[in-house]
Design a protein around this motif. Structure first.
Motif, PDB file in Angstrom:
ATOM      1  N   SER A 199      51.879  32.520  52.588  1.00 18.48           N
ATOM      2  CA  SER A 199      50.286  33.549  51.976  1.00 18.48           C
ATOM      3  C   SER A 199      50.323  34.273  52.778  1.00 18.48           C
ATOM      4  O   SER A 199      49.598  34.017  54.117  1.00 18.48           O
ATOM      5  CB  SER A 199      49.257  32.530  50.989  1.00 18.48           C
ATOM      6  N   VAL A 239      47.222  36.132  53.129  1.00 16.25           N
ATOM      7  CA  VAL A 239      45.871  36.120  52.851  1.00 16.25           C
ATOM      8  C   VAL A 239      45.415  36.739  54.559  1.00 16.25           C
ATOM      9  O   VAL A 239      46.129  36.608  55.312  1.00 16.25           O
ATOM     10  CB  VAL A 239      45.454  35.092  52.853  1.00 16.25           C
ATOM     11  N   TRP A 294      40.338  33.646  56.450  1.00 13.05           N
ATOM     12  CA  TRP A 294      40.386  32.802  55.350  1.00 13.05           C
ATOM     13  C   TRP A 294      41.001  31.495  55.591  1.00 13.05           C
ATOM     14  O   TRP A 294      40.178  30.449  55.519  1.00 13.05           O
ATOM     15  CB  TRP A 294      40.523  33.752  54.319  1.00 13.05           C
ATOM     16  N   PRO A 330      47.523  37.523  47.702  1.00 18.07           N
ATOM     17  CA  PRO A 330      45.812  37.885  46.581  1.00 18.07           C
ATOM     18  C   PRO A 330      45.988  39.158  45.930  1.00 18.07           C
ATOM     19  O   PRO A 330      44.846  39.911  45.383  1.00 18.07           O
ATOM     20  CB  PRO A 330      45.083  37.691  48.197  1.00 18.07           C
ATOM     21  N   ASN A 331      46.540  40.201  46.944  1.00 22.23           N
ATOM     22  CA  ASN A 331      45.987  41.299  46.711  1.00 22.23           C
ATOM     23  C   ASN A 331      47.024  42.253  46.655  1.00 22.23           C
ATOM     24  O   ASN A 331      48.506  42.125  47.635  1.00 22.23           O
ATOM     25  CB  ASN A 331      44.284  41.692  47.752  1.00 22.23           C
ATOM     26  N   VAL A 347      45.312  33.319  40.013  1.00 15.03           N
ATOM     27  CA  VAL A 347      44.161  34.218  38.851  1.00 15.03           C
ATOM     28  C   VAL A 347      43.665  32.746  38.653  1.00 15.03           C
ATOM     29  O   VAL A 347      44.607  31.768  38.364  1.00 15.03           O
ATOM     30  CB  VAL A 347      44.449  34.838  38.074  1.00 15.03           C
ATOM     31  N   SER A 348      42.571  32.246  37.946  1.00 21.19           N
ATOM     32  CA  SER A 348      41.459  31.266  37.421  1.00 21.19           C
ATOM     33  C   SER A 348      41.305  31.379  36.197  1.00 21.19           C
ATOM     34  O   SER A 348      40.908  32.668  35.590  1.00 21.19           O
ATOM     35  CB  SER A 348      40.684  30.493  38.717  1.00 21.19           C
ATOM     36  N   ASN A 404      37.450  32.267  39.843  1.00 26.43           N
ATOM     37  CA  ASN A 404      38.303  32.962  40.458  1.00 26.43           C
ATOM     38  C   ASN A 404      37.429  33.544  41.404  1.00 26.43           C
ATOM     39  O   ASN A 404      37.658  34.301  42.438  1.00 26.43           O
ATOM     40  CB  ASN A 404      38.285  33.761  39.410  1.00 26.43           C
ATOM     41  N   ASN A 431      37.480  32.107  44.543  1.00 28.93           N
ATOM     42  CA  ASN A 431      38.457  31.889  44.910  1.00 28.93           C
ATOM     43  C   ASN A 431      39.509  33.495  44.866  1.00 28.93           C
ATOM     44  O   ASN A 431      40.029  33.258  46.946  1.00 28.93           O
ATOM     45  CB  ASN A 431      39.843  31.360  44.512  1.00 28.93           C
ATOM     46  N   LYS A 432      38.605  34.182  44.843  1.00 32.20           N
ATOM     47  CA  LYS A 432      39.168  35.351  44.718  1.00 32.20           C
ATOM     48  C   LYS A 432      37.855  36.309  45.135  1.00 32.20           C
ATOM     49  O   LYS A 432      38.636  37.764  45.449  1.00 32.20           O
ATOM     50  CB  LYS A 432      40.085  36.342  43.717  1.00 32.20           C
ATOM     51  N   ASN A 433      36.916  36.339  45.222  1.00 35.29           N
ATOM     52  CA  ASN A 433      35.955  36.965  45.155  1.00 35.29           C
ATOM     53  C   ASN A 433      35.873  38.363  44.124  1.00 35.29           C
ATOM     54  O   ASN A 433      35.744  39.564  44.943  1.00 35.29           O
ATOM     55  CB  ASN A 433      35.749  38.080  46.741  1.00 35.29           C
ATOM     56  N   SER A 435      41.290  40.693  38.633  1.00 29.93           N
ATOM     57  CA  SER A 435      42.220  39.952  38.887  1.00 29.93           C
ATOM     58  C   SER A 435      43.230  40.013  37.855  1.00 29.93           C
ATOM     59  O   SER A 435      44.567  41.062  38.720  1.00 29.93           O
ATOM     60  CB  SER A 435      41.533  38.730  39.098  1.00 29.93           C
TER      61      SER A 435
END
Length: 303
Positions: free
Chosen positions: A49, A51, A55, A82-83, A102-103, A109, A112-114, A120
């Motif tokens: 990933s 990321v 993190w 993630p982005n 995505v949650s 969420n 996990n992703k701020n 998201s």
């Protein structure tokens, strides 16, 4: 209901399996493990990933890992992003497939992703468009589908609404995650009855964790609905850093053993898969939680 003739396994061990482990596995050992997984017949590997290293430091070598891959024809080497920043890195690394997440839980969420779910989803829509321009296939994970450690039960209507939105913007496949391993076969049955009214079976994958020992029962329930794609992790490695209590993914070798004995083809050689599991477990100095591992190590032949 009829069982499928074949199943495609999405091996997520190198990414999802390692992200929750305390130790960092050296890049060269990851590369050897991935090669062994491919040798076993697995045709899909989620490599890492892109990321921020602070993190998830266990995946901080993602650029180096992709650069050094010994890619084989017919195998998909995927990356989770993630982005937008991660997406650019995945393009530069020439990942075969780009995965998003995505949650279904707002709280999960955010942790996990701020970001909230709406933000998201909008970002994923935009990234899918960019992937199409780069001729990359895409996959999206929806997490906490059957329950959240912060919010409890999750509304199925919300999950299916999110899935429809992802399909509408062109995602190729959606993986529905039992992130904390709380699902029961009854829940899976109810969920798939509703989901398959909206989403085509060939766009669905199921992602089970075995926290309460129900992953295989949930997988079999999914097979009865014709589901042909499942996520799994060698040795049952894995968990979610932002989901307290979540244990590992359902083990690849346990799934393969069951499927073969049901007469379902996977294209995976069990003995070679055993070798891959042994390799990473020795490299990490841990004992796999998969049921089949003790069977393998207790005899020369699996049963």
């Amino acid at each position: 209901m009829k069982l499928p003739q074949s199943v495609i396994l999405r091996e997520v061990g190198p990414r999802d399996g390692l992200q929750n482990e305390k130790q960092f596995v050296p890049t060269e050992k990851k590369l050897e493990w991935i090669d062994l997984l491919v040798e076993s017949g697995l045709s899909y590997i989620e490599v890492s990933s892109f990321v921020r290293p602070d993190w998830i430091p266990q995946l901080s070598d993602s650029v180096d890992l992709f650069t050094k891959l010994n890619k084989k024809d017919g195998v998909t080497y995927a990356a989770l992003v993630p982005n937008k920043r991660g997406l650019i890195s995945a393009f530069e690394a020439d990942a075969d497939e780009i995965n998003f997440f995505v949650s279904a839980s707002e709280t999960h969420n955010l942790k996990n992703k701020n970001a909230n779910i709406e933000h998201s989803m909008n970002e994923i829509r935009s990234m899918i468009t960019e992937c199409k321009q780069h001729k990359k296939t895409t996959r999206a994970y929806i997490s906490t589908v059957f329950g959240c450690p912060y919010e409890g039960n999750i509304n199925t209507v919300q999950v299916i609404k999110m899935a429809n939105q992802l399909v509408e913007c062109g995602v190729d496949e959606i993986s529905f995650g039992d992130t904390i391993g709380i699902a029961t076969p009854y829940q899976v049955n109810e969920f798939l009855e509703d989901l398959l009214k909206e989403i085509s079976v060939d766009q669905i994958a199921m992602h089970f964790h075995d926290t309460y020992g129900r992953a295989m029962a949930n997988l079999y329930t999914s097979l009865l609905f014709g589901i042909e794609r499942f996520d799994s992790s060698t040795g049952g490695l894995g968990g979610c850093p932002y989901a307290p209590g979540a244990s590992g993914n359902v083990a690849t070798e346990d799934i393969v053993s069951l499927l073969h004995r049901l007469g379902i083809s996977t294209g995976v050689d069990e003995k070679k898969l055993h070798h891959a599991t042994n390799y990473i477990s020795e490299a990490m100095n841990l004992t796999p939680v998969s049921k089949l591992f003790s069977v393998w190590n207790g005899s020369k032949e699996s049963i």
